[in-house]
Design an enzyme around this catalytic site. Structure first.
Site, mmCIF file in Angstrom:
data_model
loop_
_atom_site.group_PDB
_atom_site.id
_atom_site.type_symbol
_atom_site.label_atom_id
_atom_site.label_comp_id
_atom_site.label_asym_id
_atom_site.label_seq_id
_atom_site.Cartn_x
_atom_site.Cartn_y
_atom_site.Cartn_z
ATOM 1 C CG HIS A 1 5.042 10.525 -7.075
ATOM 2 N ND1 HIS A 1 4.102 9.535 -7.111
ATOM 3 C CD2 HIS A 1 5.097 11.049 -8.326
ATOM 4 C CE1 HIS A 1 3.610 9.449 -8.340
ATOM 5 N NE2 HIS A 1 4.198 10.365 -9.083
ATOM 6 C CB ILE A 2 5.115 10.785 -0.175
ATOM 7 C CG1 ILE A 2 3.663 11.283 -0.073
ATOM 8 C CG2 ILE A 2 5.840 10.860 1.170
ATOM 9 C CD1 ILE A 2 2.741 10.352 0.696
ATOM 10 C CB SER A 3 9.041 8.080 -1.935
ATOM 11 O OG SER A 3 8.475 7.600 -3.151
ATOM 12 C CB ALA B 1 0.781 1.305 -7.444
ATOM 13 N N PRO C 1 -3.989 4.174 -4.393
ATOM 14 C CG PRO C 1 -3.288 2.485 -5.805
ATOM 15 C CD PRO C 1 -3.863 3.860 -5.818
ATOM 16 C CG ASN C 2 -1.436 0.126 -1.234
ATOM 17 O OD1 ASN C 2 -2.144 -0.657 -0.600
ATOM 18 N ND2 ASN C 2 -1.002 -0.147 -2.442
ATOM 19 C CD GLU D 1 3.534 12.464 -11.741
ATOM 20 O OE1 GLU D 1 3.923 13.225 -12.655
ATOM 21 O OE2 GLU D 1 3.877 11.274 -11.648
ATOM 22 C CG HIS E 1 4.685 3.589 -11.343
ATOM 23 N ND1 HIS E 1 5.387 4.770 -11.499
ATOM 24 C CD2 HIS E 1 4.572 3.415 -9.994
ATOM 25 C CE1 HIS E 1 5.695 5.259 -10.301
ATOM 26 N NE2 HIS E 1 5.207 4.447 -9.374
ATOM 27 N NE ARG F 1 8.709 1.990 -6.180
ATOM 28 C CZ ARG F 1 7.589 1.435 -5.698
ATOM 29 N NH1 ARG F 1 6.430 2.018 -5.878
ATOM 30 N NH2 ARG F 1 7.634 0.304 -5.017
ATOM 31 C CG ASP G 1 -6.892 8.157 -21.983
ATOM 32 O OD1 ASP G 1 -5.890 8.757 -22.404
ATOM 33 O OD2 ASP G 1 -7.266 7.061 -22.434
HETATM 34 C C1 DQA Z 1 4.191 7.047 -4.390
HETATM 35 C C2 DQA Z 1 5.288 6.354 -5.204
HETATM 36 C C3 DQA Z 1 4.700 5.172 -5.976
HETATM 37 O O1 DQA Z 1 5.730 4.533 -6.732
HETATM 38 C C4 DQA Z 1 4.124 4.143 -5.026
HETATM 39 O O2 DQA Z 1 3.520 3.098 -5.733
HETATM 40 C C5 DQA Z 1 3.182 4.746 -4.041
HETATM 41 C C6 DQA Z 1 3.456 6.068 -3.479
HETATM 42 C C7 DQA Z 1 4.760 8.186 -3.520
HETATM 43 O O3 DQA Z 1 3.948 8.956 -3.014
HETATM 44 O O4 DQA Z 1 5.964 8.286 -3.330
HETATM 45 O O5 DQA Z 1 2.228 4.111 -3.602
HETATM 46 O O6 DQA Z 1 3.269 7.630 -5.296
#
Ligand code: DQA
Length: 146
Positions: A99-101, A76, A9-10, A97, A79, A110, A86
């Site tokens: 994560h950009i940040s 998101a 998402p997002n 896995e 978390h 987080r 599963d």
């Molecule tokens: C994220 C980090 C997550 O905590 C956050 O909800 C995101 C992006 C990242 O790519 O850093 O939407 O997965």
């Protein structure tokens, strides 16, 4: 060999949402980078994004018997989602896995990742490059420690 790249998402709002965490480049820029890298590495890639948890479960299940590896940024849902954990366990496809940040330096909520235990590696804080590193990790057989 196909790699499936899944975004939660997002992430379709990259370039718009919180540039201090995610930068100024867009989701389309990310997809272009991934496709260019796949071409360079001679691997087929499929890229999906959804804001809906069930769609992400469906996407992971679609990897069963069709993909050699999954790169996933569950955003998101990282978390919160047992369903996504599963699904990754169900298909037994090597999964990284991403994560950009740098989530380890952000809010307490987080710091929990449900999916992490089912993944061969986790890459955080490398921006879009993290997706390319994840692809390389899968293509190198997952033996490179990150
Ligand atoms: C994220 C980090 C997550 O905590 C956050 O909800 C995101 C992006 C990242 O790519 O850093 O939407 O997965």
């Amino acid at each position: 060999m196909k790699i499936l790249v899944i975004n939660g998402p997002n992430l379709n709002f990259l370039g718009i949402r919180e540039p201090q965490h995610y930068g100024n480049e867009t989701y389309e820029d990310l997809c272009r980078l991934i496709r260019d890298h796949a071409q360079k590495r001679g691997v087929e890639v499929e890229i999906l994004q959804s804001n809906h948890e069930g769609d992400l479960v469906d996407a992971i299940q679609s990897a069963y018997g069709t993909a050699a590896g999954i790169v996933i940024n569950p955003a998101a849902y990282t978390h919160t989602s047992v369903a996504i954990l599963d699904a990754v366990k169900s298909v037994s496809v090597p999964t990284v896995e991403v994560h950009i940040s740098k989530v380890s330096e952000r809010e307490d909520f987080r710091q929990v990742s449900f999916i992490r235990s089912a993944c061969i590696a986790t890459i955080t804080g490398r921006g879009f490059q993290g997706y390319l590193d994840a692809m390389d990790l899968l293509l190198n057989g997952g033996e490179k420690a990150l």
